[in-house]
Structures are given as structure tokens and as C-alpha cells.
Write a protein that holds these residues in place. Structure first.
Motif, PDB file in Angstrom:
ATOM      1  N   GLU A 103       0.801  -1.213   0.000  1.00  0.00           N
ATOM      2  CA  GLU A 103       0.000   0.000   0.000  1.00  0.00           C
ATOM      3  C   GLU A 103       0.837   1.268   0.000  1.00  0.00           C
ATOM      4  OE1 GLU A 103      -2.607  -0.208   3.336  1.00  0.00           O
ATOM      5  OE2 GLU A 103      -3.939  -1.681   2.411  1.00  0.00           O
ATOM      6  N   VAL A 104       2.145   1.127   0.340  1.00  0.00           N
ATOM      7  CA  VAL A 104       3.004   2.316   0.406  1.00  0.00           C
ATOM      8  C   VAL A 104       4.233   2.171  -0.495  1.00  0.00           C
ATOM      9  CG1 VAL A 104       2.226   2.862   2.735  1.00  0.00           C
ATOM     10  CG2 VAL A 104       4.262   1.442   2.439  1.00  0.00           C
ATOM     11  N   ALA A 105       4.225   1.178  -1.382  1.00  0.00           N
ATOM     12  CA  ALA A 105       5.354   0.927  -2.278  1.00  0.00           C
ATOM     13  C   ALA A 105       5.483   2.057  -3.305  1.00  0.00           C
ATOM     14  CB  ALA A 105       5.176  -0.418  -2.979  1.00  0.00           C
ATOM     15  N   PRO A 106       6.648   2.170  -3.984  1.00  0.00           N
ATOM     16  CA  PRO A 106       6.882   3.297  -4.895  1.00  0.00           C
ATOM     17  C   PRO A 106       5.797   3.497  -5.943  1.00  0.00           C
ATOM     18  CG  PRO A 106       8.908   2.073  -4.561  1.00  0.00           C
ATOM     19  CD  PRO A 106       7.826   1.289  -3.886  1.00  0.00           C
ATOM     20  N   GLN A 107       5.242   2.407  -6.485  1.00  0.00           N
ATOM     21  CA  GLN A 107       4.269   2.516  -7.569  1.00  0.00           C
ATOM     22  C   GLN A 107       2.940   3.123  -7.117  1.00  0.00           C
ATOM     23  OE1 GLN A 107       5.523  -0.268  -6.294  1.00  0.00           O
ATOM     24  NE2 GLN A 107       4.043  -1.939  -6.147  1.00  0.00           N
ATOM     25  N   THR A 108       2.719   3.257  -5.797  1.00  0.00           N
ATOM     26  CA  THR A 108       1.449   3.818  -5.322  1.00  0.00           C
ATOM     27  C   THR A 108       1.438   5.337  -5.342  1.00  0.00           C
ATOM     28  OG1 THR A 108       2.203   3.781  -3.012  1.00  0.00           O
ATOM     29  CG2 THR A 108       1.031   1.827  -3.828  1.00  0.00           C
ATOM     30  N   GLY A 109       2.616   5.946  -5.516  1.00  0.00           N
ATOM     31  CA  GLY A 109       2.702   7.395  -5.671  1.00  0.00           C
ATOM     32  C   GLY A 109       2.137   8.175  -4.501  1.00  0.00           C
ATOM     33  N   GLU A 110       1.386   9.236  -4.820  1.00  0.00           N
ATOM     34  CA  GLU A 110       0.841  10.126  -3.792  1.00  0.00           C
ATOM     35  C   GLU A 110      -0.132   9.400  -2.874  1.00  0.00           C
ATOM     36  OE1 GLU A 110      -1.765  14.266  -3.566  1.00  0.00           O
ATOM     37  OE2 GLU A 110      -0.690  13.750  -5.413  1.00  0.00           O
ATOM     38  N   LYS A 111      -0.884   8.459  -3.433  1.00  0.00           N
ATOM     39  CA  LYS A 111      -1.824   7.681  -2.631  1.00  0.00           C
ATOM     40  C   LYS A 111      -1.082   6.909  -1.551  1.00  0.00           C
ATOM     41  CE  LYS A 111      -5.351   4.061  -3.093  1.00  0.00           C
ATOM     42  NZ  LYS A 111      -6.023   3.122  -4.041  1.00  0.00           N
ATOM     43  N   GLY A 112       0.068   6.353  -1.921  1.00  0.00           N
ATOM     44  CA  GLY A 112       0.868   5.618  -0.954  1.00  0.00           C
ATOM     45  C   GLY A 112       1.411   6.507   0.144  1.00  0.00           C
TER      46      GLY A 112
ATOM     47  N   LEU B  56       0.692   6.088   4.123  1.00  0.00           N
ATOM     48  CA  LEU B  56       1.767   5.997   5.101  1.00  0.00           C
ATOM     49  C   LEU B  56       1.517   6.952   6.263  1.00  0.00           C
ATOM     50  CD1 LEU B  56       4.442   4.500   5.594  1.00  0.00           C
ATOM     51  CD2 LEU B  56       5.617   6.395   4.480  1.00  0.00           C
ATOM     52  N   GLU B  57       1.063   8.148   5.975  1.00  0.00           N
ATOM     53  CA  GLU B  57       0.732   9.112   7.029  1.00  0.00           C
ATOM     54  C   GLU B  57      -0.392   8.575   7.915  1.00  0.00           C
ATOM     55  OE1 GLU B  57      -0.208  12.903   5.395  1.00  0.00           O
ATOM     56  OE2 GLU B  57       1.747  13.170   4.425  1.00  0.00           O
ATOM     57  N   GLN B  58      -1.378   7.951   7.289  1.00  0.00           N
ATOM     58  CA  GLN B  58      -2.500   7.385   8.028  1.00  0.00           C
ATOM     59  C   GLN B  58      -2.034   6.257   8.943  1.00  0.00           C
ATOM     60  OE1 GLN B  58      -5.386   5.193   5.670  1.00  0.00           O
ATOM     61  NE2 GLN B  58      -7.069   5.938   6.939  1.00  0.00           N
ATOM     62  N   LEU B  59      -1.174   5.376   8.427  1.00  0.00           N
ATOM     63  CA  LEU B  59      -0.646   4.273   9.231  1.00  0.00           C
ATOM     64  C   LEU B  59       0.200   4.781  10.385  1.00  0.00           C
ATOM     65  CD1 LEU B  59       0.401   1.871   6.322  1.00  0.00           C
ATOM     66  CD2 LEU B  59      -1.390   1.416   8.017  1.00  0.00           C
TER      67      LEU B  59
END
Length: 493
Positions: free
Chosen positions: A186-195, A199-202
Motif C-alpha cells: 500500500e506504500v510501495a513506490p508505484q502507489t505514488g501520492e496515494k501511498g 503511510l501518514e494514516q498508518l
């Protein structure tokens, strides 16, 4: 005029210049590559990390983490995690920043380590990027999956659980599982801004649940009566006790408050006096609180340090566990120092008050008992191989410390067997495990921190373990069966 001699001189000079250039490139791109790459003035370092595939991370012959092309210019390569939430406490995540093994072996996985660049200097010279190395973990994948599912099922809703299993002879970590966890995909490079937003949420978490902080290595809990294994060892060393020594199991009135510190029952071994073995098997609180009072909080603190308390235990380069502690004093919200008084010392003797431990730390306690007093340094990476399969790193077991003598460890081993054969964990008979139960109160409105800490098999133990689940009830009823299921899977190997 003969031109051969001048031509030869020019040719030789040109060759010298060529080899000098090659040597310089080798030095800059090899010896200085890491310094140049990480220099704060090098803006390319932040883009380059996504332009080349990182090495794989595997365990038990199973590939867990890979890099794949995204079909985009940036990031050119993404990162894919198999059963990401299950293995996240060990693999961590990578998105430019990194945690856990992704961070500890970042330069090798990214192909930037000098062990790769110096070996492949000609590739660098001709403009071919060095490929990242592959990392092989010590983890048993099937046991890790079992631990994750067992923790999920055994933990109260909205609460936490953690489990660790260590090879007592080598220190190799076979299981380091946490519930809840997070999915690195969910936070890997390909997820971009969404990731980035995920990450902030986690990172903020929800209540006590902080998914980025795993509950096996990176979070501490009150160990409750499982800490009596440590108190017993210190008592043997400082008070001259052995497993047959008679200890007072009768009532204890705390010296400062005048309140009683109760046993769970006042019959059997907890009825007034008993051998240490019996008091341990039935987990008589008063005995261990009195032992703590006899020794004092400083002796308890110093003795626990022999097991690793008070240290950030290092598993790999730049990969440390949270610090477990038996504090002599604490700071309040205003920064004032509060000493651990006599009442607090008594409660510390039963793993309450301000005593805190990670499951890893309590597994190290069990390791010392099952390994003649010696603790091996825990580690999670077994090997690192370059793409051509040449070996760049192979773990060498190292001794972490010696917590007690072999004779004392042998007595505690027998005491842990007695917990299952005749004490608080008779429900675990036949599961090929021995250990100490723990049921730590965590304040009004919070479920107990339930523990089972021990070793397996019961005779000639090979593995040490610690399991903690937050749930109503006891360590024997909640953590014990989880430990039994995990060790049954580990022992299948």
C-alpha cells in the motif's frame, strides 16, 4: 626517417592514459560510489532509487519481495510484497525511505554497496548499472503465517499481539509476527501520492494500535508473571536460592501502602511455604514480590540487564529492537524524576509496575534457560548473494551474553516443565512446549497482556519463544495455545 619509435611511444602513452582513466573510474564509481550517492548535494540519489530493480528478499526458498517494471518513467520499478502484512515486521517497507531489512540491507538490495560496485567495476565503466543483491531470511514462512493467523484469532478486537521464535543454538529468528500489521504494498513506490497519504494514516494509528510499530520487536508490554523467570535467576545469583529452596508464599502486605498483594489462590504451593520450583509452577505472586524486596530495585534492574533489558538489541545493521526495561526511576509528564519505591519494587518482582518487555526480549530470556545460560545474538538475515550467486554475506552466530550459570539454567528449565506438568499451564500438556505463564493487568478498561514464554521441544530444547496477546483472561488460556500452534508448525521442519 623511421616513424615506428615515435608511434610506439604515442601508443604506449595513450594506453597509459586509458588505464589511468579506468583506474580513476574504478576508484570513483567503486570506492567512492556510496559517499557520492548519499552526498546531500546529489539530487539524483532520490530519483535513481526507482530507476533500477532492487534485489529480492526470500525465506525458506520462497520469494517474498521483488521489484517489477511499472511501465512508467518514474518510478520505473515498483516493489511487490507477497503476503505483505504477514512478513512486514521483518521485511519492512521501501518507498525511497525504508524500514527493517529493506533499510538494514538497503545498499546491497539497491546494488550500491561497494561489495557489488567494486566487484562489477567494469559494468560501471561501460555504463551498465550494478544489479541489487538478493537477501535470504532466517524466517520459517509457514510458521510465520501460522503465528499471524493465531495472533489475529487470539487477540481482542482493537488490541495487539506479538510472537517471536529463536533458534537457541544460533540466534536465528524463525518467527517475528505481529497483529495488527500493515501491507507494504500500500506504500510501495508505484502507489505514488496515494501511498504517501496511506503511510501518514498508518503512522497516526488508531488508539493503541500503531501498525507501523510491530508488536514482536518494536513494542513493549508489561510481562507479568513471565518475568518471574528473570527474578528466579537473579534470586539464585544474589540470594543463594535453588529450585529446592523453601520460599515464603504467604500473605504480603505492601510496606508503603499497607495494602495486600494477593496470590491468584492461597492453597497448594501458595498456601504459606513451598520450594521455589512449586512457587514458580503455581506462580505465587507473594514469593517473587518478597524476593524483589529482599534484593531491591537496583539489583533487579542490574540482574535483568544480563538478559538484555536496558538495551536496544541489534538484529542487523541499523535494525534494533525496542528497549525493554526494569526502571529504577521514571519521569512524569512534567519531567520530574519518580523513584521506584518499595511497593513498586514488589510489583516489579511480578512483572508489573513499570517493567516493560518486547516479545523478542522475553524470547531471549527463554533462550538463556534452554541454552545453559547463554544467549545468542538474534538475527533475521542468513545470506546475501549477488545476481551471479556469489556469496556477499553469510551470518555467523555470535554470543549476546551469559545470563546465568549452566546449573541455574538447568534448574529453571525443570521449573518451566513443572508449569505445564503441575502448575498454571496444565492445559498445555502434550503440546511439546514448556514455559512460564504471565497475566499482566494494564489498567481499568484495558484487557490483560497475556504471555507464554518458554522453549520446545520439552526435552533437549531447540527453540525459545515468547507469545503475547492482549485479551481478557489468562496467559495459559490465551497465549499458551497460540504458542503451541506456532511451535507445532516450527517442529514440522
Amino acid at each position: 626517417m623511421n616513424m615506428d619509435k615515435p608511434v610506439r611511444r604515442v601508443a604506449i602513452f595513450a594506453l597509459l592514459l586509458f588505464f589511468g582513466l579506468m583506474a580513476q573510474v574504478n576508484y570513483v564509481q567503486g570506492s567512492q560510489a556510496e559517499d557520492l550517492r548519499t552526498d546531500a548535494r546529489n539530487s539524483r540519489q532520490y530519483a535513481d532509487v526507482f530507476n533500477s530493480p532492487r534485489g529480492q528478499i526470500s525465506a525458506g526458498g520462497e520469494v517474498l519481495v521483488t521489484s517489477k517494471e511499472t511501465g512508467k518513467d518514474n518510478p520505473k520499478y515498483g516493489r511487490t510484497y507477497k503476503d505483505g502484512a504477514i512478513f512486514a515486521p521483518i521485511t519492512g517497507y521501501f518507498n525511497g525511505n525504508a524500514t527493517q531489512v529493506e533499510r538494514a540491507y538497503n545498499s546491497l538490495l539497491g546494488g550500491k554497496d561497494t561489495r557489488i560496485t567494486q566487484q562489477r567495476w567494469f559494468d560501471t565503466f561501460i555504463g551498465k548499472k550494478a544489479e541489487g543483491a538478493n537477501v535470504e531470511l532466517t524466517i520459517d514462512p509457514q510458521a510465520q503465517r501460522t503465528a499471524y493467523e493465531q495472533l489475529k484469532a487470539g487477540t481482542a478486537q482493537g488490541r495487539r499481539g506479538g510472537a517471536v521464535v529463536i533458534d537457541v543454538k544460533t540466534g536465528a529468528v524463525k518467527v517475528a509476527a505481529s497483529w495488527p500489521s500493515f501491507d507494504p504494498n500500500e506504500v510501495a513506490p508505484q502507489t505514488g501520492e496515494k501511498g504517501g497519504k496511506r503511510l501518514e494514516q498508518l503512522d497516526k494509528g488508531d488508539g493503541v494500535v500503531k501498525p507501523l510499530v510491530d508488536n514482536a520487536l518494536s513494542q513493549t508490554f508489561p510481562p507479568g508473571s513471565s518475568f518471574k523467570a528473570v527474578v528466579s535467576a537473579i534470586g539464585m545469583q544474589k540470594l543463594g536460592l535453588n529450585s529446592s529452596s523453601t520460599v515464603d508464599t504467604g500473605q504480603l502486605i505492601l510496606p508503603e501502602s499497607g495494602r495486600p498483594l494477593p496470590n491468584s489462590h492461597d492453597t497448594g504451593n501458595c498456601g504459606g511455604a513451598a520450594p521455589l520450583r512449586g512457587a514458580f509452577a503455581e506462580s505465587c505472586n507473594t514469593s517473587f514480590a518478597k524476593m524483589a524486596l529482599s534484593m531491591g530495585i537496583q539489583e533487579l534492574h542490574d540482574g535483568a540487564a544480563r538478559f538484555g533489558f536496558g538495551k536496544h538489541v541489534q538484529l542487523e545493521p541499523d535494525m534494533y529492537a525496542a528497549e525493554s526495561d526494569v526502571p529504577v526511576s521514571i519521569k512524569d509528564a512534567k519531567g520530574n524524576t519518580i523513584e521506584t519505591g518499595k511497593d513498586g519494587t514488589a510489583r516489579s518482582g511480578i512483572g508489573q509496575e513499570n517493567v516493560r518487555a518486547t516479545p523478542l526480549q522475553m524470547a531471549l530470556v527463554a533462550c538463556s534457560i534452554a541454552n545453559s545460560g547463554k544467549i545468542m545474538n538474534p538475527y533475521v538475515v542468513q545470506k546475501v548473494r549477488a545476481k551471479d550467486q556469489s556469496e556477499l554475506y553469510n551470518a555467523s552466530p555470535k554470543e549476546f551474553g551469559e545470563a546465568m550459570s549452566g546449573d541455574q539454567a538447568g534448574q529453571l528449565e525443570d521449573m518451566m516443565r513443572a508449569v505445564v506438568s503441575e502448575g498454571t499451564a496444565k492445559n498445555l500438556a502434550g503440546r511439546r512446549i514448556a514455559g512460564k505463564t504471565g497475566t499482566a493487568e494494564q489498567g481499568p478498561g484495558n484487557p490483560n497482556a497475556n504471555w507464554f514464554v518458554g522453549f520446545s521441544p520439552v526435552e533437549n530444547p531447540r527453540y525459545a519463544f515468547a507469545v503475547m496477546v492482549e485479551a481478557p483472561g489468562s496467559g495459559a488460556a490465551n497465549a499458551g495455545p497460540v504458542a503451541g500452534a506456532i511451535m507445532a508448525k516450527v517442529l514440522q521442519k
